[in-house]
Scaffold this motif. Structure first.
Motif, short mmCIF file in Angstrom:
data_model
loop_
_atom_site.label_atom_id
_atom_site.label_comp_id
_atom_site.label_asym_id
_atom_site.label_seq_id
_atom_site.Cartn_x
_atom_site.Cartn_y
_atom_site.Cartn_z
N ARG A 82 66.80 2.71 35.73
CA ARG A 82 65.76 3.48 35.03
C ARG A 82 66.29 4.85 34.68
N HIS A 83 66.02 5.25 33.45
CA HIS A 83 66.45 6.56 32.96
C HIS A 83 65.20 7.25 32.45
N ARG A 84 64.75 8.25 33.19
CA ARG A 84 63.50 8.92 32.84
C ARG A 84 63.82 10.34 32.39
N ASP A 85 63.33 10.68 31.20
CA ASP A 85 63.51 12.03 30.68
C ASP A 85 62.26 12.84 30.93
N ILE A 86 62.42 14.05 31.36
CA ILE A 86 61.35 15.03 31.23
C ILE A 86 61.92 16.00 30.21
N GLU A 103 67.42 6.31 38.16
CA GLU A 103 67.29 5.45 39.34
C GLU A 103 68.42 4.44 39.29
N LYS A 186 68.24 7.81 43.76
CA LYS A 186 67.60 8.58 42.70
C LYS A 186 68.39 9.86 42.48
N GLU A 188 68.63 13.39 40.33
CA GLU A 188 67.87 14.32 39.50
C GLU A 188 68.78 15.45 39.03
N GLU A 531 62.05 12.28 23.35
CA GLU A 531 62.12 11.55 24.62
C GLU A 531 62.73 10.18 24.39
N ARG A 533 63.27 6.54 25.07
CA ARG A 533 62.47 5.51 25.76
C ARG A 533 63.14 4.15 25.65
#
Lengths: 589, 241
Positions: A82-86, A103, A186, A188, A531, A533
């Motif tokens: 999982r690659h999550r952008d803020i 993740e 994880k 960050e 972002e 997705r």
């Protein structure tokens, strides 16, 4: 086109995300000169080093790709689930910092290949090979690289079948934290603007008077754990008195060449144990040059004036700072006294507000800046349409009320020792008011934006020049923000993934209608947020409804109705009330 | 030839003629196709194993490689001086599973020639195959599923399709495999290899492209008839194309 572009524009392809962790790694070989260590080998990391005097800091890349895609080339572990952008979000001034959360899968790592340089070296490490513990990959990485914080994380995008050097770097930031949880890891990281967080200028230090002093005493001795941080000369504050000094004796810790009651303060007696805090005097300096200094200068009070965040200048789009510094002409100089430790982020925010500019970390891996003007001839504008780009079901729009104001109040000429976030902290205020906007026929209410400008003062420049700068700046800001600027949120497909934060796009979409009820056509907006997705890219595009800046266009531009968005970045003459086709027209800057 | 598995690896104490930085030759033993050994040139490369005692083998599997077009030779020796060729073939782009007559030897080596790119290998297994006792009654040697995300524009135009990966599933139901084989051979094999990639070949000679690295999935649940015989054994495997 290169292989990357070919794949990006292809109708069918396999996108691959590549995450590269760059951790410290010793460039020496265990036990081989200059390394003098003996016994059980280290892991070529500083925490495991047995000869720290000869530790040679280099870098080692650990590469990971999507767990649900084929590894793009040898040596990549397919752990990324999982690659999550803020994502970075451009606001009116300082952007929201971008963050990335990855993740990763974790798995038993009995072989230690790639994370133990001596794992299979029979001459050095046969014992460890036999007795290796059955830990997992990430737990071993963490155990051997406890100093990972602050190291680099890079995110690349590419496609199965292209070479590693064809992958495009999309984000680069600084590692914050790596944790393991339930068989996953994880990671960050934050963009380089993260370096602003928590920095105060001047730095809060622990120094105090050794003895009582009188109000006219011209030298005195200091004590405290942070004495070494005192600048060789400069200014400081004890209670409400400012004191300048020309030297500090590093043996006796005595200040000399002292001017008591500096900067208009009153000289006073002080007691032993009273805290002494260096203050920082800024300027006179151009606002954009000051921004650069605040970003790049090291935080060390002794060597830098002013101290800053210490960001590597390679991470900064210095050309943009230079361009906007001189556009359309240079601003007034800023100057002022930072009386207390001040949040660097807050100070940069205030400077940006003073010159009405935005700063953000772009997908091109640079901290960049731009004045908040609605149009700029020569810029590149990408077409984005419902028919060819916007993914079905992805669009929505808001009215932009949060960015609409009917009056702009600029506070300037700060008073000493007052709260400079409040109007009472300043002796001058300039208020620009849009009476029409506040009338019952329009919004029927006052909505004020207050801009405290602690570094705007006429102390060393003509008062009229400063007054004109403040007044025209407030008027421009009001013109820009009297109308709400709707933000359209939409998604585009990977073929349009090169659209970046800060880019201009011409939107044709039915998410926003014109007054006749038709979908807007080629309405120009700025991408304020991007972002990733996976298969799509979500964009926030802020449209602009206010008047534009009138630039003299080259010969041969067509009439407004026939002009392209790029041509409309120049000026056109409006009707008697300044409108063009029911829109605001152009104004002289 | 009956379908077979290849899991137990006799290779150990490996050396290679050249090794690129960070790609130790023992990477080929960890059954991870993404951790590789890589040579340093396109000159002939040899990977040699000293197994200690004599070890038997009759099959080899190779995965995670770039040997397409290269010539691969497998040789054995009792003294690391005189070598006997056991197998030579031209590699394709896919996983490789090959068989040869049973041989017992202490030294084994893989010789790579006619290389067009600096070679890399992810997994190499050399050992004795475990053949199914009979051909499956119900056999689906390959079910391919393309895992992909696609999108259309607001006006219905097709945008790109992003394929994540192509999954492969194999299902076999073996009738009356025999109680001894089921309980004493397959059950230990299943238990010791669950979760680990192993090679599977349906028909290595005639259908080489349908052979490759897979993982046993599903359950070990043989069915018995009224006479206490194992009447059927279902085997499910998964992998990627």
């Amino acid at each position: 086109m290169g292989a990357f572009e070919d794949q990006q524009s292809a109708l069918v392809r396999t996108p691959v995300t590549l995450a590269v962790l760059r951790l410290d790694y010793c460039g020496n070989t265990f036990g081989v000169s200059p390394c003098t260590a003996t016994g059980e080998p280290c892991y070529n990391t500083f925490p495991t080093c047995k000869d720290r005097g000869n530790y040679l800091r280099t870098e080692k890349a650990y590469k990971f790709s999507d767990a649900d895609a084929p590894p793009p080339f040898p040596g990549v572990r397919p752990y990324l689930v999982r690659h999550r952008d803020i994502p970075t979000e451009i606001r009116d001034t300082l952007a929201v910092r971008g963050r990335v959360v990855l993740e990763m899968l974790d798995e038993p790592e009995p072989t230690d290949v790639g994370i133990d340089p001596y794992v299979f070296d029979g001459t050095l490490n046969y014992t460890r090979q036999v007795n290796r513990s059955p830990g997992t990959y990430w737990k071993k990485i963490l155990a051997r690289n406890r100093n990972y914080a602050g190291r680099k994380l890079e995110i690349y995008k590419g496609f199965a079948g292209i070479a590693e050097n064809e992958f495009a770097l999309r984000w680069a930031g600084i590692l914050d934290e790596i944790t393991t949880d339930n068989g996953n890891a994880k990671i960050e990281a934050a963009d380089p603007l993260q370096a602003l967080r928590g920095v105060k200028i001047p730095e809060q230090i622990a120094v105090e008077l050794l003895n009582d002093i009188t109000s006219d005493q011209q030298s005195f001795v200091l004590t405290g754990v942070d004495l070494a941080k005192m600048p060789d000369s400069g200014a400081c504050r004890i209670a409400d008195e400012f004191i300048r000094y020309s030297a500090i004796d590093r043996n006796t810790n005595e200040l000399s060449g002292v001017t008591r009651g500096a900067y208009g303060s009153a000289a006073d007696a002080h007691d032993a144990g009273d805290a002494l805090q260096p203050v920082v005097y800024i300027g006179p300096v151009n606002p954009f040059d000051l921004l650069l200094s605040l970003l790049t200068n090291a935080p060390d009070l002794r060597t830098n004036a002013p101290p800053g965040a210490g960001i590597d200048s390679a991470s900064i789009d210095t050309a943009a700072f230079a361009f906007w510094r001189d556009w359309p002409s240079t601003d007034i100089n800023l100057e002022g006294l930072l009386e207390d430790p001040t949040d660097l982020e807050r100070l940069i925010f205030e400077v940006l507000e003073t010159v009405d500019a935005s700063m953000w970390y772009s997908e091109r891996q640079k901290i960049t800046v731009r004045r908040n003007i609605p149009n700029a001839p020569g810029r590149s504008i990408r077409e984005v349409t419902d028919a060819a780009h916007i993914v079905g079901g992805s669009g929505k729009a808001d009215g932009g009320e949060d960015e609409r104001y009917t009056r702009i109040a600029v506070y300037w000429e700060p008073r000493r020792l007052k709260d400079q976030q409040k109007r009472s902290g300043y002796s001058r205020t300039e208020v620009a008011v849009d009476v029409d906007a506040e009338s019952p026929n329009e919004y029927g209410a006052v909505k004020e934006r207050a801009i405290p400008a602690r570094l705007v003062t006429s102390a060393s420049q003509q008062a009229e020049t400063v007054e004109e700068f403040v007044a025209s700046g407030a008027q421009r800001r009001l013109l820009r923000s009297r109308e709400g600027s709707p933000t359209v949120t939409l998604e585009v497909e990977i073929k349009d993934a090169d659209i970046s934060t800060g880019d201009a796009v011409a939107l044709t979409t039915d998410e926003v209608l014109d007054v006749a009820g038709n979908p807007i056509s080629r309405a120009v907006g700025i991408v304020t947020k991007r972002e990733d997705r996976g298969n799509t890219i979500r964009l926030n595009v802020r449209l602009y409804r206010g008047p534009r800046v009138g630039f003299i266009s080259p010969d041969g531009h067509p009439d407004y109705a026939m002009a392209t968005p790029t041509e409309r970045d120049y000026g056109y003459v409006g009707d008697d009330i300044g409108l063009i086709e029911t829109h605001h027209g152009y104004r002289i800057y | 030839m009956k379908p077979f598995f290849l899991a137990d690896n006799i290779l150990t104490n490996l050396t290679a003629t050249s090794t690129a930085f960070g790609t130790d030759v023992k990477n080929i033993l960890d059954r991870r196709p993404y951790t590789v050994w890589q040579g340093t040139s396109t000159a002939a490369q040899t990977i040699t194993a000293d197994c200690g005692p004599d070890r038997p083998a009759d099959a080899i599997g190779i995965s995670g490689h770039n040997l397409s077009g290269a010539t691969v030779a497998l040789e054995s020796s009792q003294d690391a001086a005189a070598w006997t060729n056991r197998l030579t073939f031209a590699a394709g782009a896919e996983d490789i599973v090959k068989t040869f007559g049973p041989v017992t030897a202490r030294y084994w080596r893989l010789v790579l020639t006619n290389l067009t790119a600096t070679p890399y290998l992810g997994v190499v297994v050399l050992g004795t195959r475990l053949s199914l006792p009979r051909f499956p009654r119900e056999f689906t040697p390959e079910t391919i599923t393309v895992e992909a995300d696609g999108a259309k524009t607001k006006t219905g135009n097709l945008l790109g399709l992003s394929i994540r990966y192509t999954a492969r599933k194999i299902q076999a139901e073996i009738p009356y495999p025999g109680n001894d084989w089921t309980e004493n051979i397959f059950r230990p094999f299943f238990c010791s290899n669950t979760g680990h990639p192993v090679f599977f070949a349906w028909d290595a000679d005639n259908w080489p492209r349908k052979s490759g690295l897979i993982r046993l999935s599903g359950k070990y649940a043989p069915s018995y008839d009224a006479l206490g015989r194992v009447s059927s054994l279902s085997v499910e495997m998964e992998g990627v194309v």
